[in-house]
Design an enzyme around this catalytic site. Structure first.
Site, mmCIF file in Angstrom:
data_model
loop_
_atom_site.group_PDB
_atom_site.id
_atom_site.type_symbol
_atom_site.label_atom_id
_atom_site.label_comp_id
_atom_site.label_asym_id
_atom_site.label_seq_id
_atom_site.Cartn_x
_atom_site.Cartn_y
_atom_site.Cartn_z
ATOM 1 N N GLY A 185 40.504 6.207 1.744
ATOM 2 C CA GLY A 185 41.478 6.302 2.823
ATOM 3 C C GLY A 185 41.871 4.913 3.285
ATOM 4 N N GLN B 57 44.620 -1.320 9.311
ATOM 5 C CA GLN B 57 43.747 -2.165 8.488
ATOM 6 C C GLN B 57 44.520 -3.237 7.716
ATOM 7 O OE1 GLN B 57 41.769 1.555 6.853
ATOM 8 N NE2 GLN B 57 40.078 0.104 6.711
ATOM 9 N N HIS C 74 41.027 4.424 13.392
ATOM 10 C CA HIS C 74 41.610 3.093 13.126
ATOM 11 C C HIS C 74 42.925 2.923 13.885
ATOM 12 C CE1 HIS C 74 39.064 1.143 10.163
ATOM 13 N NE2 HIS C 74 39.099 2.172 9.334
ATOM 14 N N CYS D 17 33.410 1.658 5.406
ATOM 15 C CA CYS D 17 34.768 1.282 5.799
ATOM 16 C C CYS D 17 35.170 0.005 5.082
ATOM 17 C CB CYS D 17 34.830 1.076 7.315
ATOM 18 S SG CYS D 17 36.473 0.639 7.901
ATOM 19 N N LEU D 18 36.382 -0.005 4.538
ATOM 20 C CA LEU D 18 36.863 -1.199 3.836
ATOM 21 C C LEU D 18 36.966 -2.400 4.780
ATOM 22 C CD1 LEU D 18 39.637 0.497 1.683
ATOM 23 C CD2 LEU D 18 37.445 -0.398 0.875
ATOM 24 N N HIS E 40 38.187 9.401 10.683
ATOM 25 C CA HIS E 40 37.901 7.968 10.535
ATOM 26 C C HIS E 40 39.213 7.163 10.575
ATOM 27 C CE1 HIS E 40 35.642 4.590 8.304
ATOM 28 N NE2 HIS E 40 36.909 4.243 8.144
ATOM 29 N N GLU E 41 40.237 7.650 9.860
ATOM 30 C CA GLU E 41 41.517 6.918 9.795
ATOM 31 C C GLU E 41 42.272 6.979 11.123
ATOM 32 O OE1 GLU E 41 41.540 5.106 7.396
ATOM 33 O OE2 GLU E 41 40.287 6.196 5.976
HETATM 34 O O1 GNR Z 1 36.596 4.298 1.297
HETATM 35 C C1 GNR Z 1 36.136 4.818 2.323
HETATM 36 N N1 GNR Z 1 35.095 5.680 2.235
HETATM 37 C C2 GNR Z 1 34.637 6.456 3.277
HETATM 38 C C3 GNR Z 1 33.426 7.116 3.111
HETATM 39 C C4 GNR Z 1 32.936 7.919 4.113
HETATM 40 C C5 GNR Z 1 33.657 8.090 5.277
HETATM 41 C C6 GNR Z 1 34.863 7.437 5.466
HETATM 42 C C7 GNR Z 1 35.357 6.620 4.465
HETATM 43 S S1 GNR Z 1 36.888 5.838 4.680
HETATM 44 C C8 GNR Z 1 36.696 4.450 3.636
HETATM 45 C C9 GNR Z 1 37.994 3.683 3.544
HETATM 46 C C10 GNR Z 1 38.359 3.144 4.910
HETATM 47 O O2 GNR Z 1 37.797 2.232 5.431
HETATM 48 N N2 GNR Z 1 39.299 3.763 5.543
HETATM 49 O O3 GNR Z 1 39.627 3.376 6.790
HETATM 50 NI NI NI Z 2 37.871 2.456 7.640
#
Ligand code: GNR
Ligand code: NI
Length: 170
Positions: free
Chosen positions: A46, A51, A137, A91-92, A133-134
């Site tokens: 995601g 980001q 952000h 999270c990236l 999660h997104e």
């Molecule tokens: O790549 C991602 N893997 C992930 C694994 C478990 C829960 C959420 C994520 S999102 C993350 C990519 C990211 O940072 N998206 O904002």
């Molecule tokens: Ni993230």
């Protein structure tokens, strides 16, 4: 198409609250395509516009095993939620950190697609986790914010130290 640079914690611009997309036009579609390219290259499941330092409410994701189920949510809203489940998240923007985070188990989301049309969707499992999660952000929130103050401060120290190390060797 272009690869965009992903901001890393504790970058202050990750804290900006994104504003709604006013119109789904070609500029927005170009951004959606660049988000997909950047997400797949990372690789991640995601990516939120925040980001890549664009503070408009859109996100992309693909939680499929074969990375062939791309989804795009513009101006997403969670309109129902229930249950609770803990999932290991990463999270990236916080590389190398993985922690169990509790979120709603089932959600219903309303958003605009890449075509500008409104849709609603029910989600559970990793898809539900990723959408929440997104959207966090887009609200300037990171998964590490759910950890205890002590745990987060420890992580932050470690990350800032590693970033300083990278900047002298790069
Ligand atoms: O790549 C991602 N893997 C992930 C694994 C478990 C829960 C959420 C994520 S999102 C993350 C990519 C990211 O940072 N998206 O904002
Ligand atoms: Ni993230």
């Amino acid at each position: 198409m272009s690869l965009l640079k992903i901001l890393e914690y504790p970058h202050p611009r990750l804290r900006i609250k994104a504003v709604p997309v006013a119109a789904v036009n070609d500029t927005i579609r170009q951004l959606v395509d660049d988000l997909f390219e950047t997400m797949y290259a990372a690789p991640g499941i995601g990516l939120a516009a925040t980001q890549v330092d664009v503070h408009q409410r859109l996100l992309v994701l693909d939680v499929s095993d074969d990375q062939n189920e791309s989804m795009c949510f513009i101006n997403p809203e969670i309109i129902a939620r229930d249950g609770a489940e803990i999932t290991e998240e990463g999270c990236l923007s916080v590389p190398g950190v993985y922690e169990g985070i509790e979120r709603a188990q089932h959600i219903r989301v309303r958003a605009l697609g890449r075509d500008g049309n409104s849709f609603e969707m029910d989600a559970e499992g990793l898809l539900a986790v990723c959408i929440q999660h997104e959207i966090d952000h887009l609200d300037g929130k990171l998964f590490v914010d759910y950890l205890s103050e002590l745990k987060r401060q420890r992580l932050k120290k470690k990350i800032v130290k590693a970033q300083k190390q990278t900047s002298v060797t790069a």
